[in-house]
Scaffold this active site. Structure first.
Site, PDB file in Angstrom:
ATOM      1  N   TYR A 137       5.562  -0.977  -1.293  1.00  0.00           N
ATOM      2  CA  TYR A 137       4.350  -1.237  -0.506  1.00  0.00           C
ATOM      3  C   TYR A 137       3.937  -2.701  -0.623  1.00  0.00           C
ATOM      4  O   TYR A 137       3.641  -3.366   0.379  1.00  0.00           O
ATOM      5  CB  TYR A 137       3.238  -0.308  -1.010  1.00  0.00           C
ATOM      6  CG  TYR A 137       1.970  -0.300  -0.186  1.00  0.00           C
ATOM      7  CD1 TYR A 137       1.853   0.500   0.949  1.00  0.00           C
ATOM      8  CD2 TYR A 137       0.860  -1.058  -0.567  1.00  0.00           C
ATOM      9  CE1 TYR A 137       0.680   0.533   1.692  1.00  0.00           C
ATOM     10  CE2 TYR A 137      -0.321  -1.026   0.161  1.00  0.00           C
ATOM     11  CZ  TYR A 137      -0.414  -0.229   1.293  1.00  0.00           C
ATOM     12  OH  TYR A 137      -1.587  -0.203   2.023  1.00  0.00           O
ATOM     13  N   SER A 179      -2.930  -5.538   3.578  1.00  0.00           N
ATOM     14  CA  SER A 179      -3.634  -4.912   2.454  1.00  0.00           C
ATOM     15  C   SER A 179      -3.955  -6.006   1.447  1.00  0.00           C
ATOM     16  O   SER A 179      -3.315  -7.078   1.470  1.00  0.00           O
ATOM     17  CB  SER A 179      -2.702  -3.883   1.800  1.00  0.00           C
ATOM     18  OG  SER A 179      -3.207  -3.442   0.557  1.00  0.00           O
TER      19      SER A 179
HETATM   20  P1  NAD Z   1      -3.605   7.306   7.016  1.00  0.00           P
HETATM   21  O1  NAD Z   1      -2.560   8.036   6.241  1.00  0.00           O
HETATM   22  O2  NAD Z   1      -4.945   7.939   7.203  1.00  0.00           O
HETATM   23  O3  NAD Z   1      -3.044   6.903   8.457  1.00  0.00           O
HETATM   24  C1  NAD Z   1      -1.750   6.394   8.642  1.00  0.00           C
HETATM   25  C2  NAD Z   1      -1.345   6.595  10.080  1.00  0.00           C
HETATM   26  O4  NAD Z   1       0.009   6.109  10.225  1.00  0.00           O
HETATM   27  C3  NAD Z   1      -1.336   8.069  10.503  1.00  0.00           C
HETATM   28  O5  NAD Z   1      -1.829   8.213  11.817  1.00  0.00           O
HETATM   29  C4  NAD Z   1       0.139   8.438  10.466  1.00  0.00           C
HETATM   30  O6  NAD Z   1       0.505   9.477  11.352  1.00  0.00           O
HETATM   31  C5  NAD Z   1       0.761   7.111  10.896  1.00  0.00           C
HETATM   32  N1  NAD Z   1       2.164   7.049  10.525  1.00  0.00           N
HETATM   33  C6  NAD Z   1       2.709   7.162   9.292  1.00  0.00           C
HETATM   34  N2  NAD Z   1       4.043   7.118   9.372  1.00  0.00           N
HETATM   35  C7  NAD Z   1       4.353   6.990  10.694  1.00  0.00           C
HETATM   36  C8  NAD Z   1       5.560   6.908  11.421  1.00  0.00           C
HETATM   37  N3  NAD Z   1       6.760   6.978  10.821  1.00  0.00           N
HETATM   38  N4  NAD Z   1       5.490   6.790  12.765  1.00  0.00           N
HETATM   39  C9  NAD Z   1       4.299   6.761  13.408  1.00  0.00           C
HETATM   40  N5  NAD Z   1       3.125   6.828  12.764  1.00  0.00           N
HETATM   41  C10 NAD Z   1       3.155   6.948  11.426  1.00  0.00           C
HETATM   42  O7  NAD Z   1      -3.709   5.893   6.275  1.00  0.00           O
HETATM   43  P2  NAD Z   1      -4.788   4.715   6.370  1.00  0.00           P
HETATM   44  O8  NAD Z   1      -5.377   4.586   5.022  1.00  0.00           O
HETATM   45  O9  NAD Z   1      -5.672   4.859   7.552  1.00  0.00           O
HETATM   46  O10 NAD Z   1      -3.797   3.471   6.551  1.00  0.00           O
HETATM   47  C11 NAD Z   1      -3.728   2.687   7.737  1.00  0.00           C
HETATM   48  C12 NAD Z   1      -3.177   1.318   7.378  1.00  0.00           C
HETATM   49  O11 NAD Z   1      -4.091   0.644   6.507  1.00  0.00           O
HETATM   50  C13 NAD Z   1      -1.844   1.359   6.627  1.00  0.00           C
HETATM   51  O12 NAD Z   1      -1.008   0.318   7.084  1.00  0.00           O
HETATM   52  C14 NAD Z   1      -2.246   1.123   5.186  1.00  0.00           C
HETATM   53  O13 NAD Z   1      -1.206   0.565   4.433  1.00  0.00           O
HETATM   54  C15 NAD Z   1      -3.394   0.159   5.382  1.00  0.00           C
HETATM   55  N6  NAD Z   1      -4.304   0.078   4.249  1.00  0.00           N
HETATM   56  C16 NAD Z   1      -4.957   1.191   3.806  1.00  0.00           C
HETATM   57  C17 NAD Z   1      -5.815   1.072   2.730  1.00  0.00           C
HETATM   58  C18 NAD Z   1      -6.574   2.254   2.195  1.00  0.00           C
HETATM   59  O14 NAD Z   1      -7.161   2.102   1.116  1.00  0.00           O
HETATM   60  N7  NAD Z   1      -6.618   3.377   2.870  1.00  0.00           N
HETATM   61  C19 NAD Z   1      -6.001  -0.178   2.097  1.00  0.00           C
HETATM   62  C20 NAD Z   1      -5.310  -1.282   2.578  1.00  0.00           C
HETATM   63  C21 NAD Z   1      -4.470  -1.144   3.666  1.00  0.00           C
END
Ligand code: NAD
Length: 258
Positions: free
Chosen positions: A153, A140
């Site tokens: 985080y 991130s």
């Molecule tokens: P999201 O909530 O849409 O998806 C997260 C996924 O992780 C889901 O499929 C969920 O089921 C899975 N997950 C969560 N806990 C779990 C566990 N204990 N076991 C198995 N699976 C688990 O979120 P997203 O925004 O798509 O995030 C994906 C990645 O991108 C993350 O690592 C997040 O930190 C990173 N990220 C997101 C953003 C943003 O703005 N959305 C920005 C930077 C980084």
């Protein structure tokens, strides 16, 4: 592509992970999908039919190291190895340090950082044997800079980048690259929850939270498309990226340029 490669993407039943899975499926990779959403088996079935690939769903919980090892060993047996591992599953919790719940700290470190260690360790023998591997860690912008109230985080994502650099060094002699992608805000379930929470806490409209809080730091005042992150993953997995390793690549609309 010379042969059908196999990619395991954690947290790929939602958000960014689902976009990454779709992009790899479109390129003909075999997939192992994972995540907590109930639609996993259905997604695997639909993608297999739509893209003429093999696709499996495994519900392994990122907080259960034995389940992670079992997922990799099943996938290795079924597909004859794993070529690309995308550590994408992640969770967030926002709170001032004084009130930060201990169990949320442990869960965030477990899902966002420690699972990447267990999975990388488990896929390593497969990648080493074939002298080819790609580890892609979805960190991130918060892996590079901090924001208040996100101690767990930010710590986990900084840790993930440190882990990525170490693995890049260890992988260099055996054809394994490791890189981290550092996105700014992407409009997914994870961010929708933050918008709702912050609107409540700050008594702002959701539109104001987006403009005044979330996108305030991004020079390009827009969310990062999940598809752009998926395209970067495809590049990192390709032969063209063979010498790109140990990097933390921002895709953040100019946030960390400041
Ligand atoms: P999201 O909530 O849409 O998806 C997260 C996924 O992780 C889901 O499929 C969920 O089921 C899975 N997950 C969560 N806990 C779990 C566990 N204990 N076991 C198995 N699976 C688990 O979120 P997203 O925004 O798509 O995030 C994906 C990645 O991108 C993350 O690592 C997040 O930190 C990173 N990220 C997101 C953003 C943003 O703005 N959305 C920005 C930077 C980084």
């Amino acid at each position: 592509m010379m042969q059908k490669r196999t990619v395991l993407i954690t947290g790929s039943t939602s958000g960014i992970g689902l976009s990454i899975a779709t992009a790899f499926a479109q390129q003909g990779y075999n997939l192992i999908l994972n995540g907590l959403e109930a639609n996993g088996p259905q997604l695997a079935e639909t993608m297999a039919a739509e893209f003429s690939i093999n696709a499996d769903f495994d519900p392994a919980n990122m907080l259960d190291p034995a389940a992670l090892r079992a997922m990799v060993s099943r996938a290795g047996e079924k597909f004859g190895g794993i070529d690309v591992l995308v550590n994408n599953a992640g969770i967030q919790y926002v709170s001032p340090i004084e009130e930060f719940p201990e169990d949320r700290w442990d869960a965030i470190l477990g899902v966002n950082l420690t699972s990447a260690f267990h999975l990388t360790k488990a896929v390593w023998p497969f990648m080493k044997k074939q002298q080819f591997g790609r580890i892609i860690n979805i960190a991130s912008a918060h892996g590079l800079v901090a924001s208040e109230y996100k101690s767990a985080y930010v710590a986990a994502k900084h840790g993930l980048i440190g882990f990525t650099k170490t693995i890049a060094l260890e992988g260099a002699p055996c054809g394994i690259t490791a890189n981290a992608i550092c996105p700014g805000y992407v409009k997914t379930a994870l961010v929708d929850k933050q918008i709702a929470d912050q609107a409540r806490t700050h008594q702002l409209s959701e539109q104001d939270v987006v403009e005044k809080i979330l996108l305030a730091k991004q020079a390009l005042k827009q969310f990062i498309p999940a598809e752009s992150i998926a395209a970067l993953c495809l590049f990192l997995a390709s032969e063209s990226a063979a010498t790109l390793t140990g990097a933390a690549l921002p895709i953040d609309g100019g946030w960390t340029a400041q």
